[in-house]
Design a protein around this motif. Structure first.
Motif, PDB file in Angstrom:
ATOM      1  N   THR A 238       0.910  -1.578  -0.407  1.00  0.00           N
ATOM      2  CA  THR A 238       0.099   0.093   0.106  1.00  0.00           C
ATOM      3  C   THR A 238       1.076   1.385   0.088  1.00  0.00           C
ATOM      4  O   THR A 238       1.970   1.142   0.455  1.00  0.00           O
ATOM      5  CB  THR A 238      -1.226   0.349   1.425  1.00  0.00           C
ATOM      6  OG1 THR A 238      -2.485   0.985   0.806  1.00  0.00           O
ATOM      7  CG2 THR A 238      -0.642   0.558   2.402  1.00  0.00           C
ATOM      8  N   GLY A 239       0.290   2.250  -0.858  1.00  0.00           N
ATOM      9  CA  GLY A 239       0.597   3.552  -0.360  1.00  0.00           C
ATOM     10  C   GLY A 239       2.610   3.164  -1.812  1.00  0.00           C
ATOM     11  O   GLY A 239       3.461   4.910  -1.708  1.00  0.00           O
ATOM     12  N   GLN A 240       2.140   3.020  -2.716  1.00  0.00           N
ATOM     13  CA  GLN A 240       2.732   2.463  -3.271  1.00  0.00           C
ATOM     14  C   GLN A 240       2.631   3.052  -5.033  1.00  0.00           C
ATOM     15  O   GLN A 240       1.604   2.855  -5.388  1.00  0.00           O
ATOM     16  CB  GLN A 240       3.397   1.105  -3.592  1.00  0.00           C
ATOM     17  CG  GLN A 240       3.727   0.794  -2.162  1.00  0.00           C
ATOM     18  CD  GLN A 240       5.313   1.441  -2.329  1.00  0.00           C
ATOM     19  OE1 GLN A 240       6.114   1.651  -2.704  1.00  0.00           O
ATOM     20  NE2 GLN A 240       4.684   1.620  -0.912  1.00  0.00           N
ATOM     21  N   VAL A 241       3.484   3.734  -5.271  1.00  0.00           N
ATOM     22  CA  VAL A 241       3.417   4.356  -6.861  1.00  0.00           C
ATOM     23  C   VAL A 241       4.293   3.278  -7.641  1.00  0.00           C
ATOM     24  O   VAL A 241       5.470   3.894  -7.471  1.00  0.00           O
ATOM     25  CB  VAL A 241       3.763   5.807  -7.013  1.00  0.00           C
ATOM     26  CG1 VAL A 241       3.088   5.354  -8.481  1.00  0.00           C
ATOM     27  CG2 VAL A 241       3.276   6.482  -6.495  1.00  0.00           C
ATOM     28  N   ILE A 242       3.657   2.326  -8.254  1.00  0.00           N
ATOM     29  CA  ILE A 242       4.863   1.036  -9.465  1.00  0.00           C
ATOM     30  C   ILE A 242       4.923   1.602 -10.687  1.00  0.00           C
ATOM     31  O   ILE A 242       3.899   1.895 -11.398  1.00  0.00           O
ATOM     32  CB  ILE A 242       4.076  -0.551  -8.840  1.00  0.00           C
ATOM     33  CG1 ILE A 242       3.380  -0.031  -7.777  1.00  0.00           C
ATOM     34  CG2 ILE A 242       4.546  -1.221  -9.714  1.00  0.00           C
ATOM     35  CD1 ILE A 242       3.355  -2.025  -7.218  1.00  0.00           C
ATOM     36  N   HIS A 243       6.150   1.938 -10.923  1.00  0.00           N
ATOM     37  CA  HIS A 243       6.776   2.186 -12.092  1.00  0.00           C
ATOM     38  C   HIS A 243       7.258   1.128 -12.802  1.00  0.00           C
ATOM     39  O   HIS A 243       8.112   0.231 -13.406  1.00  0.00           O
ATOM     40  CB  HIS A 243       7.791   3.223 -12.227  1.00  0.00           C
ATOM     41  CG  HIS A 243       7.385   3.698 -11.764  1.00  0.00           C
ATOM     42  ND1 HIS A 243       6.971   5.095 -11.969  1.00  0.00           N
ATOM     43  CD2 HIS A 243       8.041   4.181 -10.403  1.00  0.00           C
ATOM     44  CE1 HIS A 243       6.467   6.467 -11.226  1.00  0.00           C
ATOM     45  NE2 HIS A 243       7.351   5.663 -10.270  1.00  0.00           N
ATOM     46  N   SER A 244       5.530   0.360 -14.213  1.00  0.00           N
ATOM     47  CA  SER A 244       6.282  -1.145 -15.118  1.00  0.00           C
ATOM     48  C   SER A 244       6.045  -0.598 -16.168  1.00  0.00           C
ATOM     49  O   SER A 244       4.838  -1.144 -16.869  1.00  0.00           O
ATOM     50  CB  SER A 244       4.874  -1.667 -14.145  1.00  0.00           C
ATOM     51  OG  SER A 244       5.093  -3.177 -14.981  1.00  0.00           O
ATOM     52  N   GLU A 245       7.001  -0.537 -16.774  1.00  0.00           N
ATOM     53  CA  GLU A 245       7.521   0.258 -18.231  1.00  0.00           C
ATOM     54  C   GLU A 245       8.097  -0.098 -18.855  1.00  0.00           C
ATOM     55  O   GLU A 245       8.741   0.459 -19.970  1.00  0.00           O
ATOM     56  CB  GLU A 245       7.256   1.561 -17.376  1.00  0.00           C
ATOM     57  CG  GLU A 245       7.573   2.739 -16.925  1.00  0.00           C
ATOM     58  CD  GLU A 245       7.921   3.834 -17.022  1.00  0.00           C
ATOM     59  OE1 GLU A 245       7.245   5.111 -17.268  1.00  0.00           O
ATOM     60  OE2 GLU A 245       9.456   4.306 -16.679  1.00  0.00           O
ATOM     61  N   GLY A 246       8.852  -2.136 -18.259  1.00  0.00           N
ATOM     62  CA  GLY A 246       9.710  -2.348 -19.325  1.00  0.00           C
ATOM     63  C   GLY A 246      11.069  -2.221 -19.928  1.00  0.00           C
ATOM     64  O   GLY A 246      11.763  -2.578 -20.472  1.00  0.00           O
ATOM     65  N   GLY A 247      11.569  -1.211 -18.723  1.00  0.00           N
ATOM     66  CA  GLY A 247      12.753  -1.175 -18.673  1.00  0.00           C
ATOM     67  C   GLY A 247      12.860   0.080 -19.708  1.00  0.00           C
ATOM     68  O   GLY A 247      14.326   0.528 -19.729  1.00  0.00           O
ATOM     69  N   PHE A 248      11.525   1.096 -19.721  1.00  0.00           N
ATOM     70  CA  PHE A 248      12.070   2.529 -20.864  1.00  0.00           C
ATOM     71  C   PHE A 248      12.570   3.413 -20.196  1.00  0.00           C
ATOM     72  O   PHE A 248      12.551   3.569 -19.050  1.00  0.00           O
ATOM     73  CB  PHE A 248      10.409   3.235 -20.477  1.00  0.00           C
ATOM     74  CG  PHE A 248      10.140   4.615 -21.314  1.00  0.00           C
ATOM     75  CD1 PHE A 248       9.844   3.970 -22.848  1.00  0.00           C
ATOM     76  CD2 PHE A 248       9.751   5.683 -20.698  1.00  0.00           C
ATOM     77  CE1 PHE A 248       9.982   4.409 -23.642  1.00  0.00           C
ATOM     78  CE2 PHE A 248       9.996   6.420 -21.724  1.00  0.00           C
ATOM     79  CZ  PHE A 248       9.426   6.338 -23.135  1.00  0.00           C
ATOM     80  N   TYR A 249      14.189   3.705 -20.966  1.00  0.00           N
ATOM     81  CA  TYR A 249      14.311   4.352 -20.774  1.00  0.00           C
ATOM     82  C   TYR A 249      14.476   6.288 -21.793  1.00  0.00           C
ATOM     83  O   TYR A 249      14.182   5.574 -22.132  1.00  0.00           O
ATOM     84  CB  TYR A 249      15.815   3.912 -21.556  1.00  0.00           C
ATOM     85  CG  TYR A 249      17.329   5.445 -21.122  1.00  0.00           C
ATOM     86  CD1 TYR A 249      17.154   4.971 -20.255  1.00  0.00           C
ATOM     87  CD2 TYR A 249      17.594   5.395 -22.537  1.00  0.00           C
ATOM     88  CE1 TYR A 249      18.910   6.075 -19.646  1.00  0.00           C
ATOM     89  CE2 TYR A 249      19.188   6.184 -21.688  1.00  0.00           C
ATOM     90  CZ  TYR A 249      19.451   6.211 -20.844  1.00  0.00           C
ATOM     91  OH  TYR A 249      20.907   6.452 -20.855  1.00  0.00           O
ATOM     92  N   ARG A 250      15.191   6.931 -20.617  1.00  0.00           N
ATOM     93  CA  ARG A 250      14.091   8.612 -21.230  1.00  0.00           C
ATOM     94  C   ARG A 250      15.691   9.124 -20.869  1.00  0.00           C
ATOM     95  O   ARG A 250      15.417  10.390 -21.250  1.00  0.00           O
ATOM     96  CB  ARG A 250      13.833   9.012 -19.412  1.00  0.00           C
ATOM     97  CG  ARG A 250      12.531   8.682 -19.309  1.00  0.00           C
ATOM     98  CD  ARG A 250      11.392   9.525 -17.764  1.00  0.00           C
ATOM     99  NE  ARG A 250      10.255   8.951 -17.767  1.00  0.00           N
ATOM    100  CZ  ARG A 250       9.608   7.633 -18.012  1.00  0.00           C
ATOM    101  NH1 ARG A 250      10.887   6.556 -17.469  1.00  0.00           N
ATOM    102  NH2 ARG A 250       8.407   7.027 -17.844  1.00  0.00           N
ATOM    103  N   GLY A 251      16.529   8.458 -21.162  1.00  0.00           N
ATOM    104  CA  GLY A 251      17.954   9.873 -21.457  1.00  0.00           C
ATOM    105  C   GLY A 251      18.176   9.947 -22.867  1.00  0.00           C
ATOM    106  O   GLY A 251      17.316   9.282 -23.569  1.00  0.00           O
TER     107      GLY A 251
END
Length: 251
Positions: A238-251
């Protein structure tokens, strides 16, 4: 209100075949969870066809066409779900309003339109759900809010969307503390760029190299995570923001 031993899920923003919300409904229905979904501006007859599909899976299913920008939308939805299926043990806030803006075009109406759906109705659904949950003295509840990872990097020309969706992460964390004693978990899911209704072939070609797992995210990827958070196995999260992005790279 009808009583049922099966879990009931209320999912907002289910308006087309390729929606994340549609994939969530299918996944939860496959777990024998009854479904109440909302839709808006969908193709004529699509919602009825989709409802029939879910009924054929063997679950109960109801739907409602509703404009979530209305101030009383949260109460309307919870009333309709409770009357037709029973009070939901699972709430998935998936609906979102999005239009491109940027600093040259941002104005009060654009902000208000985004706020009404992305923040006001989402937040009121969460809090009214918790109040009714407490009165009914239920044991276990799940609130799952969909966000878009706004805090992870910039999204140019989406200022109103970024501001209003980004607020969901902060709201999720604080609400989770307030309602933990009720047995309600509150989490948010960021599915990353997902090949749903908004993605064009040009966008696909541009972002594909940024996915470290070698493919673009699909609505079903988000649905699997939502189904887990809605399950008994996720009672300690609970209280989590889960980033499930398949390793999406913003660099």
């Amino acid at each position: 209100m009808r009583n049922t031993k099966r879990k009931i899920a209320l999912i907002t923003g289910v308006s087309s075949e390729r929606d994340i919300g549609t994939a969530i409904c299918r996944k939860l229905a496959s777990k024998e969870i009854d479904i109440f979904f909302t839709h808006w501006l969908s193709e004529v007859g699509w919602a009825d066809t989709f409802q029939k599909e879910l009924l054929e899976v063997g679950v109960r299913c109801e739907s409602l066409s509703v404009d979530l920008s209305h101030a009383n939308a949260a109460n309307l939805l919870l009333d309709a779900t409770s009357t037709n299926l029973g009070f939901p043990s699972i709430l998935v806030n998936n609906a979102a309003h999005s239009t491109s803006d940027g600093y040259l075009n941002l104005n009060a109406k654009t902000l208000d339109d985004h706020y009404a759906v992305n923040m006001r109705t989402t937040f009121l659904l969460c809090t009214e759900y918790a109040r009714r949950f407490e009165k009914l003295k239920m044991n276990t509840g799940r609130i799952i809010n969909m966000t878009s990872g706004q805090e992870l990097g910039p999204m140019p020309n989406e200022l109103a969307y970024v501001a209003t969706k980004g607020a969901i992460s902060a709201f999720t964390k604080s609400l989770s503390v307030e309602v933990a004693h009720l047995g309600v978990t509150v989490n948010a899911v960021n599915p990353g760029p997902t090949d749903s209704t908004w993605m064009t072939e040009e966008i696909r070609k541009h972002i594909l190299p940024k996915f470290l797992l070698g493919r673009i995210g699909m609505p079903e990827d988000a649905a699997r995570l939502v189904a887990f958070l809605a399950s008994d196995d996720a009672e300690w999260i609970t209280g989590q923001v889960i980033h499930s992005e398949g390793g999406f790279y913003r660099g």
